[in-house]
Scaffold this motif. Structure first.
Motif, mmCIF file in Angstrom:
data_model
loop_
_atom_site.group_PDB
_atom_site.id
_atom_site.type_symbol
_atom_site.label_atom_id
_atom_site.label_comp_id
_atom_site.label_asym_id
_atom_site.label_seq_id
_atom_site.Cartn_x
_atom_site.Cartn_y
_atom_site.Cartn_z
ATOM 1 N N GLU A 17 0.829 -1.207 0.000
ATOM 2 C CA GLU A 17 0.000 0.000 0.000
ATOM 3 C C GLU A 17 0.863 1.257 0.000
ATOM 4 O O GLU A 17 0.554 2.233 -0.689
ATOM 5 C CB GLU A 17 -0.936 -0.001 1.209
ATOM 6 C CG GLU A 17 -2.037 -1.029 1.111
ATOM 7 C CD GLU A 17 -2.856 -1.154 2.384
ATOM 8 O OE1 GLU A 17 -2.501 -0.525 3.411
ATOM 9 O OE2 GLU A 17 -3.846 -1.889 2.366
ATOM 10 N N VAL A 18 1.961 1.234 0.763
ATOM 11 C CA VAL A 18 2.875 2.383 0.808
ATOM 12 C C VAL A 18 3.483 2.625 -0.565
ATOM 13 O O VAL A 18 3.499 3.752 -1.070
ATOM 14 C CB VAL A 18 3.978 2.180 1.878
ATOM 15 C CG1 VAL A 18 5.098 3.198 1.717
ATOM 16 C CG2 VAL A 18 3.380 2.261 3.266
ATOM 17 N N ARG A 19 3.995 1.566 -1.202
ATOM 18 C CA ARG A 19 4.588 1.716 -2.544
ATOM 19 C C ARG A 19 3.564 2.266 -3.534
ATOM 20 O O ARG A 19 3.871 3.149 -4.335
ATOM 21 C CB ARG A 19 5.127 0.376 -3.038
ATOM 22 C CG ARG A 19 6.477 0.022 -2.489
ATOM 23 C CD ARG A 19 7.120 -1.129 -3.247
ATOM 24 N NE ARG A 19 6.288 -2.318 -3.331
ATOM 25 C CZ ARG A 19 6.264 -3.292 -2.418
ATOM 26 N NH1 ARG A 19 7.028 -3.209 -1.353
ATOM 27 N NH2 ARG A 19 5.485 -4.339 -2.587
ATOM 28 N N THR A 20 2.341 1.740 -3.473
ATOM 29 C CA THR A 20 1.284 2.192 -4.382
ATOM 30 C C THR A 20 0.937 3.648 -4.121
ATOM 31 O O THR A 20 0.799 4.439 -5.060
ATOM 32 C CB THR A 20 0.025 1.321 -4.217
ATOM 33 O OG1 THR A 20 0.376 -0.030 -4.468
ATOM 34 C CG2 THR A 20 -1.074 1.755 -5.156
ATOM 35 N N TRP A 21 0.836 4.040 -2.872
ATOM 36 C CA TRP A 21 0.498 5.414 -2.490
ATOM 37 C C TRP A 21 1.541 6.397 -3.021
ATOM 38 O O TRP A 21 1.216 7.394 -3.647
ATOM 39 C CB TRP A 21 0.405 5.483 -0.971
ATOM 40 C CG TRP A 21 0.346 6.854 -0.368
ATOM 41 C CD1 TRP A 21 1.278 7.419 0.419
ATOM 42 C CD2 TRP A 21 -0.698 7.817 -0.496
ATOM 43 N NE1 TRP A 21 0.887 8.680 0.795
ATOM 44 C CE2 TRP A 21 -0.316 8.944 0.247
ATOM 45 C CE3 TRP A 21 -1.907 7.844 -1.161
ATOM 46 C CZ2 TRP A 21 -1.103 10.083 0.343
ATOM 47 C CZ3 TRP A 21 -2.695 8.983 -1.064
ATOM 48 C CH2 TRP A 21 -2.293 10.078 -0.321
ATOM 49 N N TYR A 22 2.817 6.101 -2.818
ATOM 50 C CA TYR A 22 3.862 7.015 -3.257
ATOM 51 C C TYR A 22 4.039 6.997 -4.776
ATOM 52 O O TYR A 22 4.339 8.025 -5.371
ATOM 53 C CB TYR A 22 5.175 6.742 -2.525
ATOM 54 C CG TYR A 22 5.066 7.206 -1.094
ATOM 55 C CD1 TYR A 22 5.023 8.561 -0.798
ATOM 56 C CD2 TYR A 22 4.927 6.317 -0.057
ATOM 57 C CE1 TYR A 22 4.868 9.014 0.497
ATOM 58 C CE2 TYR A 22 4.770 6.748 1.250
ATOM 59 C CZ TYR A 22 4.739 8.097 1.518
ATOM 60 O OH TYR A 22 4.569 8.538 2.802
ATOM 61 N N ARG A 23 3.813 5.865 -5.402
ATOM 62 C CA ARG A 23 3.825 5.817 -6.870
ATOM 63 C C ARG A 23 2.704 6.697 -7.426
ATOM 64 O O ARG A 23 2.905 7.482 -8.345
ATOM 65 C CB ARG A 23 3.651 4.370 -7.360
ATOM 66 C CG ARG A 23 3.684 4.260 -8.880
ATOM 67 C CD ARG A 23 2.954 3.057 -9.406
ATOM 68 N NE ARG A 23 1.548 3.127 -9.079
ATOM 69 C CZ ARG A 23 0.774 2.075 -8.853
ATOM 70 N NH1 ARG A 23 1.264 0.865 -8.898
ATOM 71 N NH2 ARG A 23 -0.494 2.241 -8.562
ATOM 72 N N ASP A 24 1.512 6.604 -6.824
ATOM 73 C CA ASP A 24 0.382 7.406 -7.279
ATOM 74 C C ASP A 24 0.606 8.894 -7.028
ATOM 75 O O ASP A 24 0.212 9.731 -7.840
ATOM 76 C CB ASP A 24 -0.908 6.945 -6.616
ATOM 77 C CG ASP A 24 -1.357 5.572 -7.093
ATOM 78 O OD1 ASP A 24 -0.802 5.075 -8.091
ATOM 79 O OD2 ASP A 24 -2.261 4.991 -6.457
ATOM 80 N N LEU A 25 1.238 9.241 -5.912
ATOM 81 C CA LEU A 25 1.556 10.649 -5.655
ATOM 82 C C LEU A 25 2.521 11.181 -6.705
ATOM 83 O O LEU A 25 2.366 12.303 -7.192
ATOM 84 C CB LEU A 25 2.164 10.828 -4.261
ATOM 85 C CG LEU A 25 1.197 11.045 -3.117
ATOM 86 C CD1 LEU A 25 1.948 11.086 -1.797
ATOM 87 C CD2 LEU A 25 0.382 12.300 -3.305
ATOM 88 N N ALA A 26 3.527 10.398 -7.055
ATOM 89 C CA ALA A 26 4.484 10.824 -8.082
ATOM 90 C C ALA A 26 3.784 10.974 -9.441
ATOM 91 O O ALA A 26 4.055 11.925 -10.177
ATOM 92 C CB ALA A 26 5.630 9.830 -8.181
ATOM 93 N N ASP A 27 2.863 10.048 -9.761
ATOM 94 C CA ASP A 27 2.104 10.155 -11.010
ATOM 95 C C ASP A 27 1.229 11.401 -11.009
ATOM 96 O O ASP A 27 1.129 12.115 -12.011
ATOM 97 C CB ASP A 27 1.233 8.914 -11.232
ATOM 98 C CG ASP A 27 2.031 7.678 -11.592
ATOM 99 O OD1 ASP A 27 3.238 7.809 -11.916
ATOM 100 O OD2 ASP A 27 1.448 6.578 -11.545
ATOM 101 N N LEU A 28 0.582 11.682 -9.882
ATOM 102 C CA LEU A 28 -0.259 12.874 -9.769
ATOM 103 C C LEU A 28 0.584 14.134 -9.908
ATOM 104 O O LEU A 28 0.197 15.085 -10.591
ATOM 105 C CB LEU A 28 -1.003 12.874 -8.432
ATOM 106 C CG LEU A 28 -1.879 14.089 -8.138
ATOM 107 C CD1 LEU A 28 -2.937 14.279 -9.212
ATOM 108 C CD2 LEU A 28 -2.520 13.948 -6.770
ATOM 109 N N GLN A 29 1.760 14.129 -9.288
ATOM 110 C CA GLN A 29 2.672 15.273 -9.380
ATOM 111 C C GLN A 29 3.046 15.530 -10.836
ATOM 112 O O GLN A 29 2.991 16.662 -11.312
ATOM 113 C CB GLN A 29 3.923 14.993 -8.552
ATOM 114 C CG GLN A 29 4.932 16.109 -8.552
ATOM 115 C CD GLN A 29 6.147 15.753 -7.701
ATOM 116 O OE1 GLN A 29 6.515 14.583 -7.584
ATOM 117 N NE2 GLN A 29 6.746 16.751 -7.096
#
Length: 105
Positions: A84-96
């Protein structure tokens, strides 16, 4: 786990709000206050998530979140949390990246 799950749910809701915000801007109205307008930082040093209303969120760094995952007793819970942590930070980077692209155009 609850804290991390709450962050993930907040991220999904905020991402959806960002999409609705784009529609509102196109209609020449102000977007909802919780619309994400900027994401700065990175997983290693921490992200800042800014909203249209001026509020901001500061999720824990990747290492802090993973350390929290290590506190679970069951291995399956630790693995689930880290995923979940990896997915959350991957999604934040994609959103950025998406916001940077949208602001540039």
């Amino acid at each position: 786990m609850r804290h991390l799950t709450a962050l993930i749910v907040a991220g999904i809701v905020a991402t959806l709000g960002c999409g609705f915000g784009v529609v509102a801007v196109a209609a020449d109205d102000s977007p909802p206050g919780d619309t994400i307008v900027e994401v700065t930082g990175d997983a290693a040093n921490g992200f800042e998530i800014r909203h249209y209303d001026g509020s901001a969120l500061y999720p824990p760094t990747d290492s802090e979140a993973r350390a929290e995952c290590g506190e679970y007793d069951a291995r399956v819970d630790r693995v689930r949390c880290r995923t979940e942590v990896r997915t959350w930070y991957r999604d934040l980077a994609d959103l950025q990246q998406a916001l940077e692209w949208a602001h540039a155009g």
